[in-house]
Write a protein that holds these residues in place. Structure first.
Motif, PDB file in Angstrom:
ATOM      1  N   PRO A 219      39.242  44.937  40.847  1.00  0.00           N
ATOM      2  CA  PRO A 219      40.275  44.386  41.736  1.00  0.00           C
ATOM      3  C   PRO A 219      40.593  45.262  42.940  1.00  0.00           C
ATOM      4  N   VAL A 220      40.456  46.585  42.844  1.00  0.00           N
ATOM      5  CA  VAL A 220      40.777  47.472  43.971  1.00  0.00           C
ATOM      6  C   VAL A 220      39.888  47.160  45.172  1.00  0.00           C
ATOM      7  N   SER A 221      38.643  46.836  44.934  1.00  0.00           N
ATOM      8  CA  SER A 221      37.728  46.495  46.020  1.00  0.00           C
ATOM      9  C   SER A 221      37.764  44.997  46.345  1.00  0.00           C
ATOM     10  N   THR A 222      37.834  44.178  45.310  1.00  0.00           N
ATOM     11  CA  THR A 222      37.679  42.737  45.481  1.00  0.00           C
ATOM     12  C   THR A 222      38.900  42.067  46.090  1.00  0.00           C
ATOM     13  N   MET A 223      40.099  42.410  45.632  1.00  0.00           N
ATOM     14  CA  MET A 223      41.309  41.702  46.047  1.00  0.00           C
ATOM     15  C   MET A 223      41.547  41.762  47.560  1.00  0.00           C
ATOM     16  N   PRO A 224      41.548  42.941  48.210  1.00  0.00           N
ATOM     17  CA  PRO A 224      41.819  42.963  49.658  1.00  0.00           C
ATOM     18  C   PRO A 224      40.792  42.172  50.463  1.00  0.00           C
ATOM     19  N   LYS A 225      39.510  42.327  50.118  1.00  0.00           N
ATOM     20  CA  LYS A 225      38.468  41.611  50.865  1.00  0.00           C
ATOM     21  C   LYS A 225      38.634  40.096  50.739  1.00  0.00           C
ATOM     22  N   ALA A 226      38.896  39.629  49.534  1.00  0.00           N
ATOM     23  CA  ALA A 226      39.013  38.182  49.312  1.00  0.00           C
ATOM     24  C   ALA A 226      40.253  37.608  50.003  1.00  0.00           C
TER      25      ALA A 226
ATOM     26  N   LEU B 221      35.747  37.342  37.771  1.00  0.00           N
ATOM     27  CA  LEU B 221      35.731  36.822  39.136  1.00  0.00           C
ATOM     28  C   LEU B 221      35.269  37.894  40.130  1.00  0.00           C
ATOM     29  N   THR B 222      34.285  37.534  40.959  1.00  0.00           N
ATOM     30  CA  THR B 222      33.751  38.420  41.989  1.00  0.00           C
ATOM     31  C   THR B 222      34.361  38.054  43.351  1.00  0.00           C
ATOM     32  N   THR B 223      34.028  38.826  44.398  1.00  0.00           N
ATOM     33  CA  THR B 223      34.582  38.556  45.737  1.00  0.00           C
ATOM     34  C   THR B 223      34.250  37.151  46.234  1.00  0.00           C
ATOM     35  N   PRO B 224      32.990  36.696  46.167  1.00  0.00           N
ATOM     36  CA  PRO B 224      32.712  35.325  46.634  1.00  0.00           C
ATOM     37  C   PRO B 224      33.483  34.259  45.857  1.00  0.00           C
TER      38      PRO B 224
ATOM     39  N   PHE C 292      48.953  27.109  54.296  1.00  0.00           N
ATOM     40  CA  PHE C 292      48.433  28.447  54.015  1.00  0.00           C
ATOM     41  C   PHE C 292      48.802  28.945  52.628  1.00  0.00           C
ATOM     42  N   VAL C 293      49.608  28.155  51.917  1.00  0.00           N
ATOM     43  CA  VAL C 293      49.938  28.542  50.554  1.00  0.00           C
ATOM     44  C   VAL C 293      48.647  28.550  49.749  1.00  0.00           C
ATOM     45  N   GLY C 294      48.298  29.679  49.215  1.00  0.00           N
ATOM     46  CA  GLY C 294      47.039  29.779  48.482  1.00  0.00           C
ATOM     47  C   GLY C 294      46.562  31.200  48.311  1.00  0.00           C
ATOM     48  N   PHE C 295      46.611  32.006  49.408  1.00  0.00           N
ATOM     49  CA  PHE C 295      46.081  33.360  49.261  1.00  0.00           C
ATOM     50  C   PHE C 295      46.865  34.133  48.206  1.00  0.00           C
ATOM     51  N   GLU C 296      48.187  33.883  48.111  1.00  0.00           N
ATOM     52  CA  GLU C 296      48.999  34.609  47.130  1.00  0.00           C
ATOM     53  C   GLU C 296      48.647  34.202  45.708  1.00  0.00           C
ATOM     54  N   ASP C 297      48.040  33.016  45.539  1.00  0.00           N
ATOM     55  CA  ASP C 297      47.612  32.603  44.206  1.00  0.00           C
ATOM     56  C   ASP C 297      46.522  33.520  43.661  1.00  0.00           C
ATOM     57  N   MET C 298      45.757  34.134  44.553  1.00  0.00           N
ATOM     58  CA  MET C 298      44.711  35.052  44.090  1.00  0.00           C
ATOM     59  C   MET C 298      45.309  36.227  43.327  1.00  0.00           C
TER      60      MET C 298
END
Length: 412
Positions: free
Chosen positions: A230-237, A21-24, A214-220
């Motif tokens: 993940p270090v770069s992708t997770m915060p941005k997404a 999985l990528t950022t987009p 808004f339940v959803g971002f934590e699912d990421m």
């Protein structure tokens, strides 16, 4: 549905999840579960409690979520694994039991949320298909379960395509509600609440329902084990998901309140369709299809999340090892996904949509409090490493405070 091919399945440590999985894709995954799960289903229920001030309830919910979102951004880069919340709590509190309970709470919130959204999807479907509501609900859950079993990349690509469609649907609702429907609802100026008054009790109570949207971002965080870098992708997404969802919600809620009489909106389980009641038949049917697609997307992504949490708990020895069985062919947690699908079906048949939404919000808020507290403990212990995203300690402190205050509104 046929039983899984036993030769294509290996347990626990034979097959692992694929990092693809990528950022987009991850941002669209987060938007898919966030947008589809909330705004298409619960605008009417929120308006029934907050009345003209429903947009303010969504704004309050977004503020509460923001602090915790940044805490998740740090923790998901510290521990990029499935069942993320369980891993965070275990690291912060050094308790396997707490980790297991939090992981189960997260999985339960996903299943309860999916059940609520499946009921909403069936309500939109009934406008096009003559069939019992319960049957349509079960069909939605089973079809999404089959897609979830197909594979994480395929599932998320399907969800991403659907997410783009549902975002376009919300933009269309906003444009139609603001400019084409004829204003028979509430004037914009009347949506701004006085600073003091009893109306804030209703706004606060409605914020708990709006929080469900808004339940959803934590699912990421629970698919972090399948994320590239993940270090770069997770915060941005995570940040992109929250920002885009908030803008869409405020625009959509305002437009719907302006276009639809409050009395009709408050009693509808398919609220956004009301905006197009006076539109040409072709537009009505087109939007009904978009709404159906949007809501089933929420079911799919919550199902993916809950199955990954159960898989992650089992993979770390906190639950039955069978739940960590991964298909060699699809590299998906087969047993966990099938179990999640069955529980969701039972929930849809047992509880109404508003109760499912409120219970989801309460469970998630409790998890937020514990996750923020875990990050506070990690920071106080000095458990910092240079290769992860980091936030000031004030962020999780405010996350605990705001989540606790919103949780408390349920008991007022």
């Amino acid at each position: 549905m046929t039983a899984p091919d036993s030769q294509a399945i290996e347990a626990n440590h034979g097959e692992k999840l694929r990092r693809s999985l990528t950022t987009p894709l991850l941002t669209l995954y987060g938007l898919g579960v966030t947008v589809g799960a909330g705004i298409y289903v619960l605008v009417g229920t929120t308006a029934a409690v907050a009345e003209a001030y429903a947009p303010v309830s969504f704004l309050i919910a977004a503020i509460v979520v923001a602090f915790t979102a940044f805490s998740y951004a740090e923790l998901s880069t510290r521990y990029p694994v499935s069942a993320g919340e369980a891993a965070y709590v275990e690291a912060g509190f050094k308790s396997g039991l707490m980790a297991t309970l939090v992981g189960l709470a997260v999985a339960l919130s996903g299943m309860v949320s999916a059940a609520a959204v499946a009921i909403g999807a069936a309500s939109y479907l009934q406008g096009m298909i003559v069939a019992p509501h319960w049957l349509l609900t079960v069909v939605v859950v089973v079809l999404m379960g089959l897609i979830a079993l197909w594979g994480i990349t395929q599932s998320v690509i399907v969800a991403a395509i659907i997410t783009l469609i549902e975002i376009c649907g919300l933009i269309f609702v906003s444009i139609w509600g603001f400019g084409m429907s004829g204003s028979v609802g509430i004037d914009f100026i009347d949506m701004l609440p006085p600073l003091i008054g009893p109306h804030w009790m209703g706004i606060g109570a409605a914020s708990l329902l709006a929080f469900f949207a808004f339940v959803g971002f934590e699912d990421m965080a629970n698919v972090a084990e399948e994320v590239k870098d993940p270090v770069s992708t997770m915060p941005k997404a995570i940040v992109l998901t929250l920002a885009i969802a908030t803008m869409l919600y405020l625009a959509t809620t305002t437009a719907v309140l302006m276009a639809v009489p409050l009395s009709k909106l408050a009693s509808s389980s398919a609220p956004l369709a009301l905006v197009f009641e006076m539109a040409p038949l072709g537009i009505q049917k087109s939007f009904a299809i978009v709404a159906i697609v949007a809501t089933v997307n929420g079911v799919l992504i919550q199902m993916i999340m809950a199955s990954r949490v159960l898989y992650g708990l089992a993979d770390r020895g906190h639950m039955f090892s069978a739940l960590a069985i991964v298909s060699r062919r699809t590299q998906t947690p087969v047993v966990a996904t099938l179990l999640v699908m069955c529980i969701i079906i039972l929930l849809t048949l047992a509880l109404p949509i508003d109760e499912l939404a409120e219970r989801t919000s309460q469970i998630v808020l409790l998890v937020f409090i514990l996750v923020n507290a875990a990050l506070i403990r990690l920071k106080l212990r000095g458990d910092d490493e240079p290769d992860h995203f980091s936030v000031p300690i004030a962020v999780p402190l405010l996350g605990v405070l705001t989540s606790s205050l919103l949780f408390g509104t349920a008991w007022l």
